[in-house]
Design a protein around this motif. Structure first.
Motif, PDB file in Angstrom:
ATOM      1  N   GLY A 111       0.814  -1.207   0.000  1.00  9.84           N
ATOM      2  CA  GLY A 111       0.000   0.000   0.000  1.00  9.84           C
ATOM      3  C   GLY A 111       0.850   1.260   0.000  1.00  9.84           C
ATOM      4  N   THR A 113       0.322   5.611   0.978  1.00  7.59           N
ATOM      5  CA  THR A 113      -0.469   6.783   1.337  1.00  7.59           C
ATOM      6  C   THR A 113       0.310   8.026   0.934  1.00  7.59           C
ATOM      7  N   CYS A 145      -1.475   0.001   6.862  1.00  3.59           N
ATOM      8  CA  CYS A 145      -1.225  -1.137   5.967  1.00  3.59           C
ATOM      9  C   CYS A 145      -0.797  -2.300   6.862  1.00  3.59           C
TER      10      CYS A 145
END
Length: 326
Positions: A111, A113, A145
């Motif tokens: 992931g 961000t 995550c």
């Protein structure tokens, strides 16, 4: 692991902000902090990164690595991350870094961000809490995550505070043996710089204009006050959207985060989309004719007046004090 942004022979000072944040996170994690420097002339910054908190610095210093190629940097970073296996990978939220981060996260199947303004650690899970504005700044979202590694985030420049360097710190400098990609799909033909270059993210005094300046004439007054004070000129998004100033002057959620001593907000209402970018200014002074404007609640000093009346008076006072001082 922190990825340093190196361009034009200079290291982006945002790496020191990321090191300051990493040291705070490491109070809970108790692990090593690494910095990766890729480019031409990066060796010169290894010792500085160690003094600012890095335990290990990975240096890839080759003339062919400048100017920055997102394709090449992604490949080299992918190899290094697979080898070093960091729990957390941090980059500054610049145009190039965000592009590299997205490519790298896709390769690592993890992931990502973007544009975080705060970071924290949840113990005992060792999960990185990635905090950023959401819904156009209406709320702050915490993203995590929990399974994939590394946990990846880009951090807005100016959102974190750099730590004081310690010249006595020691660390390791490693020159990893990585393979440059044999086939490239892109090539850099030319690098065109913006004709207007604003000051750094840290300025002693910033004078900023908002929607309330109404016109170029109003902006000229704000510009004159900034010139008298020797201050940097900033703006909110509506001023930039009008084409009155270059995007490099924009401060806030879709612009820059800034820090410094004094921030003079002129004709700025104080929406969170803007104020998220000025949280690290020591003192905010606001001029707004609307006494209910949110910026006045944030300001240490507020002047409820029409800027076309207040700003000329301030300019006169500044000029008189300069004359007296001389």
């Amino acid at each position: 692991m922190i990825i340093g942004n190196h361009a034009d022979g200079r290291l982006d000072p945002a790496v020191y902000e990321l090191l300051g944040s990493a040291r705070e996170l490491n109070r809970k994690l108790q692990t090593d902090i690494a910095v990766v420097l890729i480019g031409s002339g990066t060796s010169a910054y290894a010792a500085s990164c160690i003094s600012h908190g890095a335990d290990t610095v990975y240096v890839l210093d080759q003339p062919g690595l400048s100017p920055l190629s997102e394709e090449v940097h992604t490949e080299l970073l992918h190899q290094l991350v697979l080898e070093a296996k960091p729990e957390i990978l941090l980059l500054s939220s610049t145009i190039h870094s965000k592009s590299i981060a997205a490519r790298l996260a896709a390769r690592l199947n993890t992931g990502l961000t973007a544009d975080c303004t705060e970071l924290d650690i949840d113990l005992p899970s060792r999960v990185l809490l990635q905090i950023r504005p959401a819904r156009e700044g209406a709320l702050m979202a915490t993203i995590c995550c929990p399974e994939a590694r590394p946990q990846m985030a880009t951090v807005r420049p100016g959102a974190m505070s750099p730590c004081e360097p310690d010249p006595c710190r020691t660390g390791r400098i490693i020159h990893p043996q990585l393979q440059l990609p044999s086939v490239l799909r892109t090539s850099i033909l030319e690098v065109i710089r913006s004709r207007e270059v604003s000051g750094s993210a840290a300025s002693d005094i910033i004078v900023a204009a908002g929607r309330g300046v109404c016109s170029k004439e109003g902006l000229d007054l704000v510009r004159e006050l900034a010139a008298c004070l020797g201050a940097e000129l900033g703006a909110t998004r509506p001023v930039i959207d009008q084409g009155w100033l270059d995007y490099s002057r924009q401060i806030g959620l879709t612009g820059r985060n800034v820090s410094g001593r004094i921030y003079i907000a002129i004709g700025i209402s104080g929406a969170v989309q803007h104020t998220v970018g000025i949280r690290r200014m020591d003192t905010v002074i606001a001029i707004n004719r609307d006494r209910t404007a949110p910026i006045l609640g944030l300001a240490a000093h507020g002047i409820v007046a029409d800027l076309f009346e207040a700003v000329p008076l301030l300019i006169d006072q500044v000029r008189q004090n300069i004359t007296v001082g001389r």
